[in-house]
Structures are given as structure tokens and as C-alpha cells.
Scaffold this active site. Structure first.
Site, PDB file in Angstrom:
ATOM      1  N   ARG A   1     -20.997  37.077  27.529  1.00 51.59           N
ATOM      2  CA  ARG A   1     -20.238  37.989  26.660  1.00 51.59           C
ATOM      3  C   ARG A   1     -21.198  38.650  25.685  1.00 51.59           C
ATOM      4  O   ARG A   1     -21.867  37.964  24.917  1.00 51.59           O
ATOM      5  CB  ARG A   1     -19.170  37.211  25.903  1.00 51.59           C
ATOM      6  CG  ARG A   1     -18.325  38.060  24.935  1.00 51.59           C
ATOM      7  CD  ARG A   1     -17.260  37.167  24.299  1.00 51.59           C
ATOM      8  NE  ARG A   1     -16.347  37.885  23.447  1.00 51.59           N
ATOM      9  CZ  ARG A   1     -16.516  38.048  22.139  1.00 51.59           C
ATOM     10  NH1 ARG A   1     -17.585  37.571  21.549  1.00 51.59           N
ATOM     11  NH2 ARG A   1     -15.612  38.694  21.426  1.00 51.59           N
TER      12      ARG A   1
ATOM     13  N   SER B   1      -7.305  37.524  28.749  1.00 56.49           N
ATOM     14  CA  SER B   1      -6.961  37.020  27.417  1.00 56.49           C
ATOM     15  C   SER B   1      -5.524  37.383  27.071  1.00 56.49           C
ATOM     16  O   SER B   1      -5.097  38.517  27.265  1.00 56.49           O
ATOM     17  CB  SER B   1      -7.870  37.646  26.351  1.00 56.49           C
ATOM     18  OG  SER B   1      -9.195  37.252  26.539  1.00 56.49           O
TER      19      SER B   1
ATOM     20  N   LYS C   1     -15.331  36.420  16.817  1.00 52.86           N
ATOM     21  CA  LYS C   1     -14.655  37.579  17.418  1.00 52.86           C
ATOM     22  C   LYS C   1     -14.097  38.446  16.303  1.00 52.86           C
ATOM     23  O   LYS C   1     -13.236  38.004  15.537  1.00 52.86           O
ATOM     24  CB  LYS C   1     -13.525  37.134  18.341  1.00 52.86           C
ATOM     25  CG  LYS C   1     -12.815  38.296  19.041  1.00 52.86           C
ATOM     26  CD  LYS C   1     -11.713  37.764  19.947  1.00 52.86           C
ATOM     27  CE  LYS C   1     -10.857  38.864  20.526  1.00 52.86           C
ATOM     28  NZ  LYS C   1     -11.538  39.674  21.528  1.00 52.86           N
TER      29      LYS C   1
HETATM   30  N1  TZP Z   1     -11.705  35.236  21.941  1.00 54.46           N
HETATM   31  C1  TZP Z   1     -10.827  34.713  21.104  1.00 54.46           C
HETATM   32  S1  TZP Z   1     -11.579  33.795  19.881  1.00 54.46           S
HETATM   33  C2  TZP Z   1     -13.125  34.120  20.531  1.00 54.46           C
HETATM   34  C3  TZP Z   1     -13.000  34.923  21.647  1.00 54.46           C
HETATM   35  C4  TZP Z   1     -14.094  35.418  22.467  1.00 54.46           C
HETATM   36  C5  TZP Z   1     -14.381  33.609  19.941  1.00 54.46           C
HETATM   37  C6  TZP Z   1     -14.520  32.119  20.051  1.00 54.46           C
HETATM   38  O1  TZP Z   1     -15.723  31.713  19.431  1.00 54.46           O
HETATM   39  P1  TZP Z   1     -15.833  30.340  18.627  1.00 54.46           P
HETATM   40  O2  TZP Z   1     -17.195  30.408  17.980  1.00 54.46           O
HETATM   41  O3  TZP Z   1     -15.747  29.236  19.627  1.00 54.46           O
HETATM   42  O4  TZP Z   1     -14.724  30.334  17.611  1.00 54.46           O
END
Ligand code: TZP
Ligand code: MG
Length: 208
Positions: A39, A108, A137
Site C-alpha cells: 500500500r 474495504s 489512514k
Molecule cells: N484502512 C482502514 S484503517 C487503515 C487502513 C489502511 C490503517 C491501519 O493502520 P494501523 O497502523 O494498523 O492502524
């Protein structure tokens, strides 16, 4: 395609930078990661394709599939095992048509309304979140909490992985909510020892 969602590593270019992205991922795989998603919201396709190919080569023989976030063209050009898309990343039907029946395709989902519209027959799993607010995010949806997660899981026609602010301490609640696994960025990539960090997660609901 059946896919092991129990410990799903999502990469972040900043957090993986210190050790190198491929090194970070491979350490996490030694620690038990079951699925890897590349990503990177900012790199161009031309930058991502060679990185995806290196990652795919490094993962060969590990049994751990490589999923690409958002970029269908990168997934196709790198011969990745699948694609993960969000609600605004194009049509599931188009992605499935381009990738073929064997590829892993994830979507998602943040709300019951989105869940009701899911193209079940063309998808392999749903990513549900964020469970908690997270700096990983930007502009994420309203956090679900474990109660909201459980409501989405209960209504999901597909296997689910929870994401957003999760670490190994949350595994019990995630499995209690009925999800099939945890997807994490910072709890693994943001640590000095990604292998050790991955090892702290249970391998599914019956571990520990
Ligand atoms: N989609 C929803 S939350 C997120 C994504 C890509 C980020 C999750 O990252 P982390 O550091 O595990 O909270
Ligand atoms: Mg997306």
C-alpha cells in the site's frame, strides 16, 4: 479463492523505510504474517511495479500471497496474487474481469449500507474498519469499535478482516466479534523488530 486472513500485514512506505520495505515484510513473514498488502498512496505505478515484483520474488516459496492496494495495473504488471480496493477505487466487476477468477480480490467496507451493496460473487474477503481511529489512514471513516465491527461481521456474506488501530492485545476482541483476522500497519511495521511483533499475534481464534 480461500485466503488466510489471520494476520494481514499492510505496508506503509514511511514506517517500512528504516529497514527497507522488502526486509521489513520478510521479517514479518518469518514472524507469522499470512497475507501481505503493498500500500502506497503516493508512489507512481512506474515506481510501484518494480517494488511489487521484488516483493513477489521475495515471497515466492513462503506461501504468503501478495495483494496490491488500489492499483489494478500494478497488480497485473507485477503478477501479484490479488488486489484490495476501497469504495472509490472502481468497480469490483471490472477488477475481477481484469484479474481473472484465481486472483484474490478484497474490498474495504465501513458501513451497513456499503455491506448491503457488496458484490459477493466477485469478492474473496472484506476489510472492515477502522475499528479505532488511526494516523495510518488519512480521512478514515468513523471508527466502528468492537460493537460496530461485530454488527458488520454478523451481516457479512464473506470472510472478514478487521483493520484500524489494532495490535496483538486486540486479537481476542476481534475474534470474539467474529472476524477472521487482523490487518495491521503500525503494530508490525512501526516497531524496531517486525518479526518479534508479528509473533505476538495469535494465529487465529483458537490460539492462546
Ligand atoms: N484502512 C482502514 S484503517 C487503515 C487502513 C489502511 C490503517 C491501519 O493502520 P494501523 O497502523 O494498523 O492502524
Ligand atoms: Mg483504496
Amino acid at each position: 479463492m480461500r485466503v488466510d486472513l489471520s494476520l494481514y500485514l499492510v505496508t506503509d512506505p514511511g514506517l517500512c523505510e528504516a529497514r527497507g520495505l522488502v526486509e521489513t515484510v520478510m521479517a514479518a513473514v518469518r514472524g507469522g504474517v499470512t497475507l501481505v498488502q503493498l500500500r502506497d498512496k503516493h508512489a507512481s505505478d512506474a515506481e510501484l511495479v518494480p517494488l511489487a515484483r521484488r516483493l513477489k520474488a521475495a515471497l515466492a516459496g513462503s506461501g504468503v500471497p501478495l495483494i496490491i492496494n488500489d492499483r489494478l495495473e500494478v497488480a497485473l504488471a507485477s503478477d501479484a496474487d490479488g488486489l484490495h480496493i476501497g469504495q472509490d477505487d472502481g468497480e469490483v466487476a471490472d477488477a475481477r474481469a481484469a484479474l481473472g477468477p484465481e486472483a484474490i480480490l478484497g474490498l474495504s467496507v465501513q458501513t451497513q449500507e456499503q455491506l448491503a451493496r457488496v458484490d459477493t460473487g466477485r469478492l474473496d474477503y472484506l476489510g472492515l474498519g477502522p475499528v479505532f481511529a488511526t494516523p495510518s489512514k488519512h480521512d478514515h471513516a468513523q471508527p466502528l469499535g468492537f460493537a460496530g465491527l461485530a454488527e458488520l461481521v454478523a451481516a457479512s456474506p464473506l470472510p472478514t478482516v478487521a483493520i484500524g488501530g489494532l495490535n496483538a492485545e486486540h486479537a481476542r476482541e476481534v475474534y470474539r466479534a467474529g472476524a477472521d483476522g487482523l490487518a495491521v500497519i503500525s503494530a508490525i511495521c512501526g516497531t524496531p523488530d517486525p518479526e518479534a511483533a508479528a509473533r505476538t499475534f495469535p494465529r487465529g481464534p483458537d490460539d492462546r
